[in-house]
Structure formats: structure tokens, C-alpha cells
Design an enzyme around this catalytic site. Sequence first.
Site, PDB file in Angstrom:
ATOM      1  N   LYS A 263      -3.255 -37.599  67.635  1.00 44.22           N
ATOM      2  CA  LYS A 263      -1.987 -37.886  68.330  1.00 44.22           C
ATOM      3  C   LYS A 263      -1.925 -37.131  69.665  1.00 44.22           C
ATOM      4  O   LYS A 263      -1.580 -37.705  70.689  1.00 44.22           O
ATOM      5  CB  LYS A 263      -0.784 -37.486  67.450  1.00 44.22           C
ATOM      6  CG  LYS A 263      -0.739 -38.197  66.102  1.00 44.22           C
ATOM      7  CD  LYS A 263       0.475 -37.808  65.288  1.00 44.22           C
ATOM      8  CE  LYS A 263       0.485 -36.355  64.848  1.00 44.22           C
ATOM      9  NZ  LYS A 263      -0.613 -35.984  63.933  1.00 44.22           N
TER      10      LYS A 263
ATOM     11  N   ARG B 276     -11.711 -28.251  65.235  1.00 39.22           N
ATOM     12  CA  ARG B 276     -10.835 -28.198  66.419  1.00 39.22           C
ATOM     13  C   ARG B 276     -10.713 -26.761  66.931  1.00 39.22           C
ATOM     14  O   ARG B 276     -10.589 -25.819  66.150  1.00 39.22           O
ATOM     15  CB  ARG B 276      -9.451 -28.738  66.078  1.00 39.22           C
ATOM     16  CG  ARG B 276      -8.460 -28.539  67.217  1.00 39.22           C
ATOM     17  CD  ARG B 276      -7.208 -29.331  67.056  1.00 39.22           C
ATOM     18  NE  ARG B 276      -6.443 -28.989  65.892  1.00 39.22           N
ATOM     19  CZ  ARG B 276      -5.305 -29.617  65.534  1.00 39.22           C
ATOM     20  NH1 ARG B 276      -4.850 -30.611  66.275  1.00 39.22           N
ATOM     21  NH2 ARG B 276      -4.656 -29.257  64.471  1.00 39.22           N
TER      22      ARG B 276
ATOM     23  N   ARG C 197      -6.857 -22.867  64.949  1.00 42.00           N
ATOM     24  CA  ARG C 197      -5.463 -22.779  64.505  1.00 42.00           C
ATOM     25  C   ARG C 197      -5.362 -22.279  63.064  1.00 42.00           C
ATOM     26  O   ARG C 197      -6.167 -22.670  62.222  1.00 42.00           O
ATOM     27  CB  ARG C 197      -4.801 -24.161  64.628  1.00 42.00           C
ATOM     28  CG  ARG C 197      -3.751 -24.233  65.711  1.00 42.00           C
ATOM     29  CD  ARG C 197      -3.321 -25.635  65.994  1.00 42.00           C
ATOM     30  NE  ARG C 197      -2.631 -26.286  64.876  1.00 42.00           N
ATOM     31  CZ  ARG C 197      -2.094 -27.494  64.936  1.00 42.00           C
ATOM     32  NH1 ARG C 197      -2.143 -28.173  66.078  1.00 42.00           N
ATOM     33  NH2 ARG C 197      -1.497 -28.027  63.906  1.00 42.00           N
TER      34      ARG C 197
ATOM     35  N   ARG D 258       9.154 -37.108  61.121  1.00 37.74           N
ATOM     36  CA  ARG D 258       8.087 -36.959  60.142  1.00 37.74           C
ATOM     37  C   ARG D 258       8.604 -37.192  58.728  1.00 37.74           C
ATOM     38  O   ARG D 258       7.853 -37.075  57.773  1.00 37.74           O
ATOM     39  CB  ARG D 258       7.579 -35.528  60.226  1.00 37.74           C
ATOM     40  CG  ARG D 258       6.105 -35.397  60.470  1.00 37.74           C
ATOM     41  CD  ARG D 258       5.865 -33.922  60.706  1.00 37.74           C
ATOM     42  NE  ARG D 258       4.504 -33.597  60.754  1.00 37.74           N
ATOM     43  CZ  ARG D 258       3.841 -33.296  61.856  1.00 37.74           C
ATOM     44  NH1 ARG D 258       4.431 -33.334  63.023  1.00 37.74           N
ATOM     45  NH2 ARG D 258       2.586 -32.954  61.787  1.00 37.74           N
TER      46      ARG D 258
ATOM     47  N   ARG E  21      -1.377 -30.328  54.210  1.00 36.22           N
ATOM     48  CA  ARG E  21      -0.762 -31.115  55.291  1.00 36.22           C
ATOM     49  C   ARG E  21      -0.983 -32.611  55.051  1.00 36.22           C
ATOM     50  O   ARG E  21      -0.110 -33.433  55.325  1.00 36.22           O
ATOM     51  CB  ARG E  21      -1.348 -30.695  56.643  1.00 36.22           C
ATOM     52  CG  ARG E  21      -0.861 -29.311  57.069  1.00 36.22           C
ATOM     53  CD  ARG E  21      -1.748 -28.698  58.133  1.00 36.22           C
ATOM     54  NE  ARG E  21      -1.734 -29.405  59.388  1.00 36.22           N
ATOM     55  CZ  ARG E  21      -2.681 -29.258  60.336  1.00 36.22           C
ATOM     56  NH1 ARG E  21      -3.688 -28.430  60.145  1.00 36.22           N
ATOM     57  NH2 ARG E  21      -2.601 -29.927  61.454  1.00 36.22           N
TER      58      ARG E  21
HETATM   59  P1  AP5 Z   1      -5.597 -33.838  67.901  1.00 34.14           P
HETATM   60  O1  AP5 Z   1      -5.391 -34.772  69.046  1.00 34.14           O
HETATM   61  O2  AP5 Z   1      -5.318 -32.398  68.115  1.00 34.14           O
HETATM   62  O3  AP5 Z   1      -4.842 -34.396  66.592  1.00 34.14           O
HETATM   63  P2  AP5 Z   1      -3.308 -34.396  66.208  1.00 34.14           P
HETATM   64  O4  AP5 Z   1      -3.041 -35.680  65.498  1.00 34.14           O
HETATM   65  O5  AP5 Z   1      -2.448 -34.081  67.396  1.00 34.14           O
HETATM   66  O6  AP5 Z   1      -3.333 -33.208  65.146  1.00 34.14           O
HETATM   67  P3  AP5 Z   1      -2.295 -32.057  64.791  1.00 34.14           P
HETATM   68  O7  AP5 Z   1      -3.005 -31.180  63.788  1.00 34.14           O
HETATM   69  O8  AP5 Z   1      -1.783 -31.369  66.008  1.00 34.14           O
HETATM   70  O9  AP5 Z   1      -1.202 -32.845  64.097  1.00 34.14           O
HETATM   71  P4  AP5 Z   1      -0.272 -32.334  63.023  1.00 34.14           P
HETATM   72  O10 AP5 Z   1       0.600 -33.507  62.929  1.00 34.14           O
HETATM   73  O11 AP5 Z   1      -0.827 -31.850  61.756  1.00 34.14           O
HETATM   74  O12 AP5 Z   1       0.233 -30.965  63.624  1.00 34.14           O
HETATM   75  P5  AP5 Z   1       1.473 -30.592  64.529  1.00 34.14           P
HETATM   76  O13 AP5 Z   1       0.991 -29.661  65.537  1.00 34.14           O
HETATM   77  O14 AP5 Z   1       2.256 -31.791  64.945  1.00 34.14           O
HETATM   78  O15 AP5 Z   1      -7.123 -34.014  67.405  1.00 34.14           O
HETATM   79  C1  AP5 Z   1      -7.650 -33.235  66.358  1.00 34.14           C
HETATM   80  C2  AP5 Z   1      -9.108 -32.861  66.664  1.00 34.14           C
HETATM   81  O16 AP5 Z   1      -9.910 -34.038  66.625  1.00 34.14           O
HETATM   82  C3  AP5 Z   1      -9.334 -32.243  68.058  1.00 34.14           C
HETATM   83  O17 AP5 Z   1     -10.325 -31.271  67.981  1.00 34.14           O
HETATM   84  C4  AP5 Z   1      -9.793 -33.419  68.923  1.00 34.14           C
HETATM   85  O18 AP5 Z   1     -10.654 -32.989  69.962  1.00 34.14           O
HETATM   86  C5  AP5 Z   1     -10.519 -34.280  67.897  1.00 34.14           C
HETATM   87  N1  AP5 Z   1     -10.348 -35.708  68.144  1.00 34.14           N
HETATM   88  C6  AP5 Z   1      -9.214 -36.345  68.580  1.00 34.14           C
HETATM   89  N2  AP5 Z   1      -9.424 -37.666  68.646  1.00 34.14           N
HETATM   90  C7  AP5 Z   1     -10.718 -37.869  68.225  1.00 34.14           C
HETATM   91  C8  AP5 Z   1     -11.527 -39.042  68.065  1.00 34.14           C
HETATM   92  N3  AP5 Z   1     -11.061 -40.269  68.354  1.00 34.14           N
HETATM   93  N4  AP5 Z   1     -12.802 -38.876  67.602  1.00 34.14           N
HETATM   94  C9  AP5 Z   1     -13.275 -37.634  67.304  1.00 34.14           C
HETATM   95  N5  AP5 Z   1     -12.561 -36.493  67.456  1.00 34.14           N
HETATM   96  C10 AP5 Z   1     -11.291 -36.628  67.903  1.00 34.14           C
HETATM   97  O19 AP5 Z   1       2.407 -29.831  63.428  1.00 34.14           O
HETATM   98  C11 AP5 Z   1       1.992 -28.602  62.880  1.00 34.14           C
HETATM   99  C12 AP5 Z   1       3.000 -28.174  61.818  1.00 34.14           C
HETATM  100  O20 AP5 Z   1       4.306 -28.041  62.409  1.00 34.14           O
HETATM  101  C13 AP5 Z   1       3.205 -29.157  60.659  1.00 34.14           C
HETATM  102  O21 AP5 Z   1       2.240 -28.997  59.639  1.00 34.14           O
HETATM  103  C14 AP5 Z   1       4.631 -28.760  60.194  1.00 34.14           C
HETATM  104  O22 AP5 Z   1       4.607 -27.575  59.431  1.00 34.14           O
HETATM  105  C15 AP5 Z   1       5.326 -28.449  61.508  1.00 34.14           C
HETATM  106  N6  AP5 Z   1       6.027 -29.627  62.070  1.00 34.14           N
HETATM  107  C16 AP5 Z   1       5.762 -30.270  63.244  1.00 34.14           C
HETATM  108  N7  AP5 Z   1       6.613 -31.287  63.431  1.00 34.14           N
HETATM  109  C17 AP5 Z   1       7.427 -31.323  62.345  1.00 34.14           C
HETATM  110  C18 AP5 Z   1       8.497 -32.166  61.944  1.00 34.14           C
HETATM  111  N8  AP5 Z   1       8.914 -33.211  62.707  1.00 34.14           N
HETATM  112  N9  AP5 Z   1       9.098 -31.917  60.759  1.00 34.14           N
HETATM  113  C19 AP5 Z   1       8.727 -30.867  59.977  1.00 34.14           C
HETATM  114  N10 AP5 Z   1       7.715 -30.025  60.300  1.00 34.14           N
HETATM  115  C20 AP5 Z   1       7.066 -30.258  61.482  1.00 34.14           C
END
Ligand code: AP5
Length: 224
Positions: free
Chosen positions: A19, A134, A167, A99, A178
Amino acid sequence: MNPRIAQKIILVGAPGAGKGTVAKGLVDRFGLIHLSTGDMLRAAVVAGTDVGMLAKSFMDRGALVPDEVMVRLISDRVQAKDCRNTDGSPRFLLDGFPRTLPQADALATEGLGPDLVLFIDVPNESVVRRLSGRRTCPACGSVHHIEFAPPLADGICDRCGGTLVHRSDDHDATIRKRLDAFAVQTAPLVQRYGSVIEKVDGNLPPEVVLKAAVAVMRRYGFAT
Ligand code: AP5
């Protein structure tokens, strides 16, 4: 404002689906404001705010932060001028919110239901590999991957020269939790947003995924 262009866009996908990577490409092309709740929470943790301290206890164990905290965080943020067109109407790219169904309800109640939901679809095996490799830059937010997007110099951010980190929630046991949270609490959104959802195959190289997302954006009125 051109009324034919989707103004409120949401990215949905499992942890590590890409994302943030897709969001960066869309922001660069279309000049949208990228609102990542994960980034917002991590900034609050670093700043040591009450929200940050509370959120950390949930994030570290791979659980979702309570809905009321998240709804307040986003409601405040989307009021800001940079999330509005000149006529005051909303314009944003939400990454990681909503979410849960109650979060989606809250957005709808505020009249901020999405015009377009991009669902980045990736199988769990790919997610685990992506998250365990990552490396992120706490200084500028850049995302690298030791295998798929390696930095030019080991452990150093290509963009700002900062030190890359693994991370704290990107370790096997937490990744599994997760993924469970996604399956139980977030996946029902795909059905909820049935009429405005567009699925993108995220299990392809990053540039191919971005190209597909850009093609969808064009269908929803965006020009590059
Ligand atoms: P990346 O682009 O970083 O993936 P992402 O989907 O953004 O992953 P996140 O881990 O950031 O998502 P998440 O939803 O778990 O965490 P968030 O920070 O929102 O890509 C991942 C890796 O793959 C990178 O190394 C990249 O280079 C590689 N990559 C990307 N695309 C690729 C491809 N096509 N091919 C190969 N490699 C690729 O949330 C963290 C925490 O915050 C949650 O667990 C929760 O506790 C809390 N939180 C956040 N929002 C909420 C909410 N709305 N409600 C409740 N809790 C929340």
C-alpha cells in the site's frame, strides 16, 4: 474541482501488500495528500504523545488500535486545508484507514465515504517474505527491501542517508497476528465497498502494480 474525478480514495490490503509503495507512486503522479495511519501512529510513538503510548501497546503485538482512537485521529486530520479542494470539498488518499467496519461507518457518517477503493491483493506467503525483508528509514519514511528494493549502500537510506531499521512489528510472530487481524477485521471491507472497489494484483513487480493502479485512477478521471 472536476466533479468527475474521484476525490476520496482508499487503499486496502493486507500488511505488506504494498500500500505504501503504491501510494508513493500515486502521490508523485497525481499530487494527492497521502494519509497513512501507520505513519501517523509511528510519529505519535516517537513524539511520546498519549495516543502514541496507547497505540504502541497494540502495534507491538500486531493488534489494531481501538476504533475510537483511530476515528478521532483521522477526523481531525481530514479537516486540514491540505486535504481540501479550493471549494472546501475533501480530497485525499487514505492508506490504512478504515480498517474495520465501525471505522468505515464513522467515515460515512462524516460524509467522507470513498469514491474509489483500491484493493491491493497479495497472498500471505508473499506478505511474510516482503515484511521480513523490509527496511524503513525513520528519518524520511522511505521503504526499501533487502531483496526486492535493496538500498545502494547496505543499511543506508538511498533518499536521505539515514540508517535503515527493521520495524518492530515486522517479525514473524507479529506478522502472523497482523495477518489474522486483517482477515477477521479488515477483509469484510471488500464486500462493504463492493460498488467502488477495484482489485489490483499486488503479487507482481512494484512497477507493474503501480501501472495497474495508475490505469484504474485514469478510469476514475485522473490525468497524468
Ligand atoms: P509496503 O509498501 O511497505 O507495504 P504496506 O502495505 O504499506 O505495509 P504495512 O506493513 O505498512 O501495512 P500495514 O497495513 O500492516 O501497516 P501500517 O503501517 O498501516 O511494502 C512492504 C515491503 O514489500 C517493502 O519492503 C517494499 O519494498 C516491498 N514491496 C512493495 N511492493 C512490492 C512488490 N510489488 N513486489 C515486491 N516487493 C514489494 O499499520 C501498522 C499498525 O498500526 C497496525 O498493525 C495497527 O496496529 C496500527 N494501525 C494502523 N492503522 C490502523 C487503523 N486504521 N485501525 C487500527 N489500527 C491501525
